[in-house]
Design a protein around this motif. Sequence first.
Motif, PDB file in Angstrom:
ATOM      1  N   THR A 229       0.725  -1.578   0.108  1.00 51.94           N
ATOM      2  CA  THR A 229      -0.237   0.056   0.328  1.00 51.94           C
ATOM      3  C   THR A 229       0.507   1.687  -0.175  1.00 51.94           C
ATOM      4  O   THR A 229      -0.026   2.130   0.006  1.00 51.94           O
ATOM      5  N   SER A 230       2.371   1.730  -0.084  1.00 56.76           N
ATOM      6  CA  SER A 230       3.079   2.113   0.371  1.00 56.76           C
ATOM      7  C   SER A 230       2.810   3.970  -1.428  1.00 56.76           C
ATOM      8  O   SER A 230       2.638   2.792  -2.303  1.00 56.76           O
ATOM      9  N   LYS A 231       3.060   4.167  -1.035  1.00 57.67           N
ATOM     10  CA  LYS A 231       3.227   5.597  -1.997  1.00 57.67           C
ATOM     11  C   LYS A 231       4.246   4.922  -3.144  1.00 57.67           C
ATOM     12  O   LYS A 231       4.210   5.911  -4.314  1.00 57.67           O
TER      13      LYS A 231
ATOM     14  N   LYS B  65       4.788   4.841  -7.237  1.00 55.17           N
ATOM     15  CA  LYS B  65       4.473   5.042  -8.016  1.00 55.17           C
ATOM     16  C   LYS B  65       5.833   4.362  -9.086  1.00 55.17           C
ATOM     17  O   LYS B  65       5.240   4.659 -10.379  1.00 55.17           O
TER      18      LYS B  65
ATOM     19  N   HIS C 189      11.040   4.277   1.104  1.00 55.18           N
ATOM     20  CA  HIS C 189      10.891   4.853   2.028  1.00 55.18           C
ATOM     21  C   HIS C 189      11.646   5.647   2.583  1.00 55.18           C
ATOM     22  O   HIS C 189      11.619   5.311   3.783  1.00 55.18           O
TER      23      HIS C 189
ATOM     24  N   ASP D  27      14.439  10.339   1.453  1.00 56.21           N
ATOM     25  CA  ASP D  27      12.955  10.784   2.418  1.00 56.21           C
ATOM     26  C   ASP D  27      12.103   9.524   3.179  1.00 56.21           C
ATOM     27  O   ASP D  27      11.446   8.682   2.369  1.00 56.21           O
TER      28      ASP D  27
ATOM     29  N   SER E 153       7.569  13.417  -7.101  1.00 56.90           N
ATOM     30  CA  SER E 153       7.444  14.314  -8.943  1.00 56.90           C
ATOM     31  C   SER E 153       8.137  14.082  -9.175  1.00 56.90           C
ATOM     32  O   SER E 153       8.224  14.014 -10.529  1.00 56.90           O
TER      33      SER E 153
ATOM     34  N   SER F 186       9.755  10.137   4.772  1.00 57.73           N
ATOM     35  CA  SER F 186       7.876  10.329   4.974  1.00 57.73           C
ATOM     36  C   SER F 186       7.455   9.268   4.391  1.00 57.73           C
ATOM     37  O   SER F 186       7.649   8.905   3.146  1.00 57.73           O
ATOM     38  N   TRP F 187       6.060   9.238   4.793  1.00 60.28           N
ATOM     39  CA  TRP F 187       5.100   8.287   4.375  1.00 60.28           C
ATOM     40  C   TRP F 187       4.713   8.966   3.211  1.00 60.28           C
ATOM     41  O   TRP F 187       4.380   7.891   2.320  1.00 60.28           O
ATOM     42  N   HIS F 188       4.500  10.283   3.393  1.00 59.35           N
ATOM     43  CA  HIS F 188       3.390  10.827   2.112  1.00 59.35           C
ATOM     44  C   HIS F 188       5.357  11.961   1.117  1.00 59.35           C
ATOM     45  O   HIS F 188       4.638  12.399   1.145  1.00 59.35           O
ATOM     46  N   ALA F 189       5.904  11.090   0.816  1.00 63.03           N
ATOM     47  CA  ALA F 189       7.280  11.924   0.257  1.00 63.03           C
ATOM     48  C   ALA F 189       6.591  11.954  -0.745  1.00 63.03           C
ATOM     49  O   ALA F 189       5.580  11.626  -1.389  1.00 63.03           O
ATOM     50  N   ASP F 190       7.722  13.078  -1.671  1.00 65.30           N
ATOM     51  CA  ASP F 190       7.746  13.784  -2.785  1.00 65.30           C
ATOM     52  C   ASP F 190       8.212  12.792  -3.912  1.00 65.30           C
ATOM     53  O   ASP F 190       9.176  12.757  -3.742  1.00 65.30           O
TER      54      ASP F 190
END
Length: 256
Positions: free
Chosen positions: A15-17, A21, A100, A134, A142, A136-140
């Motif tokens: 489920t990770s961001k 990606k 992450h 990074d 982009s 952070s679970w909400h790392a950028d």
Amino acid sequence: MSKPLILISNDDGVTSKGIRKLVELMAQLGEVVVVAPDGPQSGMGHAITVGDTLRLTKTDIFGDIQAYKCSGTPADCIKLAKHEVLKGRKVDLVVSGINHGSNTSISVLYSGTMSAAIEGAIEGTPAIGFSLCDFSWHADFSHVDEYVLKIANEALKNGLPEGIALNVNIPPKQNEAIMGIKVARQANARWEEEFDKRRDPHGRDYYWMVGNFVNHDKGEDNDEWAIANNYISIVPCQFDLTGHHAFSHLNEKWDL
């Protein structure tokens, strides 16, 4: 002409961001199959499950892409993918991540992200572990697309030497653009741990591992230098841990 088959895993869980990606990007290059842990497996290194059962459950988390969540470690995921999910189909590329957090220098030994990639290399498949520096679970993520696609595409087109997995670390998103890509060596850096000793309500001792990351490397050809100077680092890693430079010492100085 058939599309290349790309197997994706990670250690942050399905489920990770970061893995979302990676799936999005690899789907542009080939047929994607995902087998990833059902929860976080960071710091597992190359552990495998030998004393417990393994469960493999199909998931539609990535829409039409064939995907499974596994109760085991990242290395378990690659093994199960080969023997149970793909049933011996030839995999053209194994990619793991996008993690992450950094996996530079000594962290490669503890990394579940890299264990999945190295397991791919053990199986004779070109393999890459991607990490974003990074935590952070909400790392950028982009800014990573161009570089992840370029590196993966090069591996598909030109392959890798036998037994090699690439450890790719990407700087965190900053105001300045990434400077480029450096093929680097693993830095001489390590964690200097301490243990915070505490006591639970029942009077029993327990510990939290703490400490600091210390870089002893002053060179400009290593992964730590690359990240600090806003370059992506690529370190070629191998699973053969033989210390070839120690042969002469053991043969000449030890009484064996």
